[in-house]
Enzyme design. Structure first.
Site, PDB file in Angstrom:
ATOM      1  N   ASP A  26       4.493   2.175   3.859  1.00 35.98           N
ATOM      2  CA  ASP A  26       5.666   1.443   4.335  1.00 35.98           C
ATOM      3  C   ASP A  26       6.984   2.120   3.976  1.00 35.98           C
ATOM      4  O   ASP A  26       7.929   2.119   4.766  1.00 35.98           O
ATOM      5  CB  ASP A  26       5.651  -0.012   3.859  1.00 35.98           C
ATOM      6  CG  ASP A  26       5.520  -0.177   2.354  1.00 35.98           C
ATOM      7  OD1 ASP A  26       5.460   0.826   1.618  1.00 35.98           O
ATOM      8  OD2 ASP A  26       5.461  -1.349   1.917  1.00 35.98           O
ATOM      9  N   MET A  70       1.703  -0.032   0.286  1.00 37.42           N
ATOM     10  CA  MET A  70       1.022   1.125  -0.287  1.00 37.42           C
ATOM     11  C   MET A  70       0.113   0.728  -1.459  1.00 37.42           C
ATOM     12  O   MET A  70       0.227  -0.368  -1.997  1.00 37.42           O
ATOM     13  CB  MET A  70       2.050   2.147  -0.755  1.00 37.42           C
ATOM     14  CG  MET A  70       2.913   2.724   0.357  1.00 37.42           C
ATOM     15  SD  MET A  70       4.197   3.843  -0.262  1.00 37.42           S
ATOM     16  CE  MET A  70       3.193   5.188  -0.902  1.00 37.42           C
ATOM     17  N   HIS A  71      -0.770   1.663  -1.830  1.00 36.68           N
ATOM     18  CA  HIS A  71      -1.525   1.652  -3.084  1.00 36.68           C
ATOM     19  C   HIS A  71      -2.677   0.649  -3.147  1.00 36.68           C
ATOM     20  O   HIS A  71      -3.526   0.763  -4.031  1.00 36.68           O
ATOM     21  CB  HIS A  71      -0.617   1.386  -4.290  1.00 36.68           C
ATOM     22  CG  HIS A  71       0.631   2.197  -4.341  1.00 36.68           C
ATOM     23  ND1 HIS A  71       0.634   3.565  -4.192  1.00 36.68           N
ATOM     24  CD2 HIS A  71       1.930   1.827  -4.533  1.00 36.68           C
ATOM     25  CE1 HIS A  71       1.889   4.008  -4.283  1.00 36.68           C
ATOM     26  NE2 HIS A  71       2.679   2.988  -4.492  1.00 36.68           N
TER      27      HIS A  71
END
Length: 494
Positions: free
Chosen positions: A240, A81-82
């Site tokens: 995820d 992520m991110h």
């Protein structure tokens, strides 16, 4: 028999699983890749590694199962992520992706709080401004790399760069989108107020979809590269952690998903947005429609054990290293470990936090330190569970564990004892990739809803009951006292 394919674009490798309606799995992954740390606190990666890894993993899993692309009904995506992928008007990568564990953006986080107002930011997005999120990375590029900023036409998250290469579409699931700090959590879409206030062009943002929704289809170019069939539907999937929660069945309140990978995550589903007003916990959309989740994140979980092995026991296999700790009693004979090797997010959003061993004496050896690493990570995960209780999330029944660290029987027992809850593993350790496959199965009609897919396809494997927690309650109280005592020293050093 028909199959669905799940891809997990992780920080170290791209993994692929094939899943049939009976729950049979075939698993493959590409050779491991790494990320770059060219400056202190930086962490970045070439997105093309993910696509190259996906091509290898897809071909290998098809070959391992003796299948062709024509046997695949749908593809689902999960991933780290991110991370910020910046693309130009030709969809070419403009710079290495800035990853989830990058800590360079402390000044940009302050800027976001000042611009939006911290309380309003948390109320809208469900989260405080933290260095790992996507929005501060964008502001960092604007400040430090204006030439890159001027060329940006699209931004994507890591798995969605692979989606772009598979389908040609700019799309993101709402669970992953909620981790950008640009989302309206309740509305489950981009917040025009936040986006405009930060001076970000809304045209750069991909279209958002619920996790099981079809976002596009395999292109002819991707079919030639991977062996998949052109026209195969691709569903949104999930970041995820949300996908891993689907993969282990954490889609209803009461079940806690615990991911013990490079980072450590404690995750539980909620029926409505539930926000920690202090911003210590993360609140995101779930990959399941009309569900949200609360999540605590520590940045160095199994990553702490890997650092310890590489630094103090190079070449020793992880099972052998952990076996040494079997002879050390609970509490590690007084040794405590703070796992803040990459800064921290929960419960201390502090990019300058540092790791520490405390309580070492001449009588201690490597085995004591090993066990203290396992226990310190468990204490860090307990921090998240206790914060969830503090903001009103109750009724926990069990922990569903996934990730590489969950393969250790000793670590699972320590977790059960520290968290004082049963710890259950499922028949796959590839929770995120399996969750992506289950979202794909739902998206093409194998199941009416994601919860039905979980009931049908998630199979518990081993269950560990708590065996006694008195020592760990005492040690946890000591652990909790360490960060406040050491933080001034950390900040003076960092």
């Amino acid at each position: 028999m028909s199959h669905v394919l799940g891809l997990d674009v992780s920080t170290t490798a791209t993994k692929a699983v094939l899943l049939d309606v009976e729950g049979t799995l075939h698993v493959a992954s590409c050779p491991e890749y790494t990320f770059e740390t060219p400056e202190p606190l930086w962490s970045q990666q070439d997105p093309r590694l993910w696509w190259d890894g996906a091509v290898v993993a897809i071909k290998e899993v098809l070959a391992a199962a003796g299948l062709t692309g024509g046997d695949i009904d749908a593809v689902g995506l999960a991933g780290q992520m991110h991370g910020l992928v910046a693309l130009d008007r030709h969809d070419d990568v403009l710079r290495p992706a800035i990853l989830w564990n990058d800590q360079r953006t402390e000044a940009e986080c302050d800027q976001i709080r000042e611009t939006i107002g911290r309380d309003r930011l948390i109320a809208v997005t469900g989260n405080d401004a933290l260095a790992g999120f996507t929005a501060p990375k964008l502001l960092w590029i604007r400040r430090h790399e204006p030439d890159v900023w001027s060329e940006i036409t699209h931004i994507l998250l890591p798995k969605d760069f692979v989606r772009l290469r598979l389908t040609g579409d700019h799309a993101v699931d709402r669970a992953d989108g909620a981790g950008t700090l640009l989302f309206d959590l309740a509305a489950r879409d981009w917040s025009s107020d936040i986006v405009d206030a930060l001076g970000i062009d809304a045209a750069w943002l991909p279209t958002t979809y619920e996790g099981p929704a079809v976002t596009g289809a395999i292109s002819s170019d991707a079919a030639e590269a991977t062996g998949l069939r052109a026209g195969t539907p691709v569903v949104a999937g999930g970041g995820d952690q949300a996908a891993a929660a689907v993969g282990v069945g954490a889609v209803e309140p009461g079940v806690v998903s615990l991911s013990l990978g490079t980072s450590g995550v404690v995750f539980t589903a909620t029926d409505e947005p539930l926000i920690d007003p202090e911003g210590r916990l993360h609140s995101f959309c779930h990959a399941v429609p009309d569900r949200w989740h609360v999540m605590g994140v520590m940045l160095s979980a199994a990553g702490s054990l890997q650092w310890f092995r590489d630094a103090l026991a190079p070449g020793v296999p992880f099972p052998a290293l952990v076996d040494e700790a079997l002879g050390v009693p609970p509490g590690s004979d007084g040794v405590l470990f703070l796992p803040y090797l990459s800064g921290e997010r929960t419960p201390y959003p502090d990019p300058r936090a540092l790791g520490a061993f405390v309580g070492l004496a001449a009588r201690h050896g490597r085995s004591h330190m090993t066990r203290s690493v396992l226990e310190g990570v468990a204490f860090g995960l307990k921090d998240s569970l206790e914060l969830m209780r503090a903001v009103g999330v109750t009724g926990f029944d069990e922990i569903r564990a996934t990730g590489g660290g969950s393969k250790s029987a000793l670590w699972r027992q320590i977790l059960a004892d520290v968290l004082e809850l049963p710890v259950i593993t499922t028949t796959t350790s590839e929770g995120a990739a399996q969750g992506a496959a289950m979202l794909a199965a739902t998206g093409v009609g194998w199941f009416a809803i994601v919860q039905d897919a979980c009931r049908s396809l998630v199979t518990p494997a081993e269950r560990v009951e708590p065996a006694g927690s008195d020592v760990y309650r005492e040690r946890y109280a000591q652990y909790r006292a360490l960060y406040p005592a050491l933080a001034p020293t950390f900040h003076a050093i960092a």
